[in-house]
Scaffold this active site. Structure first.
Site, PDB file in Angstrom:
ATOM      1  N   GLY A   1       5.145 -12.278 -19.080  1.00  0.00           N
ATOM      2  CA  GLY A   1       5.603 -11.889 -17.733  1.00  0.00           C
ATOM      3  C   GLY A   1       4.586 -10.962 -17.073  1.00  0.00           C
ATOM      4  CG  HIS A   2       3.800  -6.997 -18.617  1.00  0.00           C
ATOM      5  ND1 HIS A   2       4.392  -6.897 -19.851  1.00  0.00           N
ATOM      6  CD2 HIS A   2       4.373  -6.044 -17.849  1.00  0.00           C
ATOM      7  CE1 HIS A   2       5.285  -5.920 -19.838  1.00  0.00           C
ATOM      8  NE2 HIS A   2       5.299  -5.392 -18.629  1.00  0.00           N
TER       9      HIS A   2
ATOM     10  CE  LYS B   1      13.974  -8.264 -17.811  1.00  0.00           C
ATOM     11  NZ  LYS B   1      13.649  -6.852 -17.660  1.00  0.00           N
TER      12      LYS B   1
ATOM     13  CD  GLN C   1      10.371  -1.120 -11.505  1.00  0.00           C
ATOM     14  OE1 GLN C   1      10.672  -0.205 -12.244  1.00  0.00           O
ATOM     15  NE2 GLN C   1       9.512  -2.058 -11.873  1.00  0.00           N
TER      16      GLN C   1
ATOM     17  CG  HIS D   1       6.441  -9.504 -21.692  1.00  0.00           C
ATOM     18  ND1 HIS D   1       6.512 -10.072 -20.439  1.00  0.00           N
ATOM     19  CD2 HIS D   1       7.148  -8.350 -21.607  1.00  0.00           C
ATOM     20  CE1 HIS D   1       7.251  -9.318 -19.653  1.00  0.00           C
ATOM     21  NE2 HIS D   1       7.643  -8.258 -20.333  1.00  0.00           N
TER      22      HIS D   1
ATOM     23  CG  MET E   1       6.516   1.644 -18.248  1.00  0.00           C
ATOM     24  SD  MET E   1       7.936   2.738 -18.391  1.00  0.00           S
ATOM     25  CE  MET E   1       9.177   1.598 -18.931  1.00  0.00           C
TER      26      MET E   1
HETATM   27  O1  PAF Z   1       8.502  -1.808 -14.496  1.00  0.00           O
HETATM   28  C1  PAF Z   1       7.884  -0.962 -15.194  1.00  0.00           C
HETATM   29  O2  PAF Z   1       7.274  -1.271 -16.202  1.00  0.00           O
HETATM   30  C2  PAF Z   1       7.927   0.494 -14.780  1.00  0.00           C
HETATM   31  O3  PAF Z   1       9.155   0.821 -14.220  1.00  0.00           O
HETATM   32  C3  PAF Z   1       6.778   0.890 -13.846  1.00  0.00           C
HETATM   33  C4  PAF Z   1       6.834   0.157 -12.531  1.00  0.00           C
HETATM   34  C5  PAF Z   1       5.447   0.614 -14.532  1.00  0.00           C
HETATM   35  C6  PAF Z   1       6.850   2.391 -13.545  1.00  0.00           C
HETATM   36  O4  PAF Z   1       6.767   3.157 -14.704  1.00  0.00           O
END
Ligand code: PAF
Length: 280
Positions: free
Chosen positions: A36-37, A149, A153, A34, A30
């Protein structure tokens, strides 16, 4: 890096890569990127030929309108960061591109979605599943990378992938932390200086709790962490849970599960933080 706002042109470019025999690694985000991504992306670069990243603040996964409104949007900085990890394709659609009409799909994840985040954020995981399924259809990745983290999900996405027999491998990646232990999150940038100083206590308390496995029962460990977190006035605790690492359910005896984690969600000022660590 090529930037796409429309799914048709993205799909055409990916299709051409696939015809050329390239494998596709996908990191959905989204934005407000940072380290982590970026770590997920580095992993994707190692394991696949072409890295596709999406940036889309998905309105239907926010159960709190203020959270959606305040979610940081930093597209230009994000693009510069994506260049540093050699991202090949960025998909940054708007809401109409993702939802030309409202999506009414309802997923059923049973008890996996009824605990923790599922209990505190009604509709959240359905919104996540809807958008991730749509993104998977658009990107058609061989592998998709998700951080631990957001452990619940990750479990939901694995369950969806299995339920729908989607031809994508879900790759879990370890949580990346600041040097003081705070789990990296796009939301951290909204913490005040004082809040930022207290936030690492979350990881410290979880870590200390996890070391007490030989002296406390699962329930006692949960209670210990709750008491310690409650001592910090500005932490507005939502839940602490000791749960198995597959179905994310609570259990009575350590020897009744193969792996366990301790999870927390709390509100610090206006910022909602979650974290979890492995117990064994
Ligand atoms: O973890 C996230 O940033 C969001 O939940 C995702 C997986 C991109 C879905 O919108």
């Amino acid at each position: 890096m090529k930037v796409f706002e429309h799914k048709n042109s993205l799909q055409a470019a990916i299709e051409a890569e696939k015809i050329a025999g390239k494998s596709i690694g996908f990191v959905p985000t989204m934005g407000a990127l940072h380290q982590g991504h970026l770590e997920l992306m580095r992993q994707a670069k190692k394991e696949t030929d072409i890295l596709v990243v999406s940036i889309f603040v998905n309105p239907i996964q926010f159960n709190n309108p203020a959270d959606l409104e305040n979610y940081p949007r930093t597209l230009e900085t994000d693009k510069a960061l994506l260049e540093t990890v050699d991202c090949d394709y960025l998909f940054a659609p708007d809401v109409d591109e993702m939802y030309p009409q409202p999506d009414t799909t309802v997923y059923r994840f049973g008890k996996l979605a009824s605990v923790m985040e599922g209990a505190f954020r009604p509709g959240h995981f359905n919104g996540v599943a809807v958008v991730v399924k749509k993104l998977f259809e658009m990107v058609n990745p061989d592998k998709a990378f998700f951080g631990e983290k957001d452990f619940q999900q990750l479990a939901i996405i694995k369950a969806m992938t299995k339920q729908l027999s989607l031809p994508v491998e879900i790759v879990p990646c370890a949580t990346v932390r600041e040097s003081d232990g705070l789990a990296m999150s796009s939301r951290n940038r909204r913490l005040s200086t004082d809040e930022r100083q207290l936030a690492p206590r979350i990881h410290q308390i979880l870590s200390k709790a996890a070391t007490l496995r030989n002296v406390l029962s699962p329930h006692e460990m949960q209670q210990y962490a709750k008491n310690e977190l409650d001592k910090i006035d500005v932490f507005n605790l939502e839940y602490v849970a000791v749960a198995d690492d597959v179905d994310l359910q609570s259990f009575e005896h350590w020897n009744s599960v193969l792996g366990a984690r301790i999870f927390v969600a709390l509100q610090l000022g206006n910022v909602r933080l979650i974290d979890n660590i492995r117990i064994f």
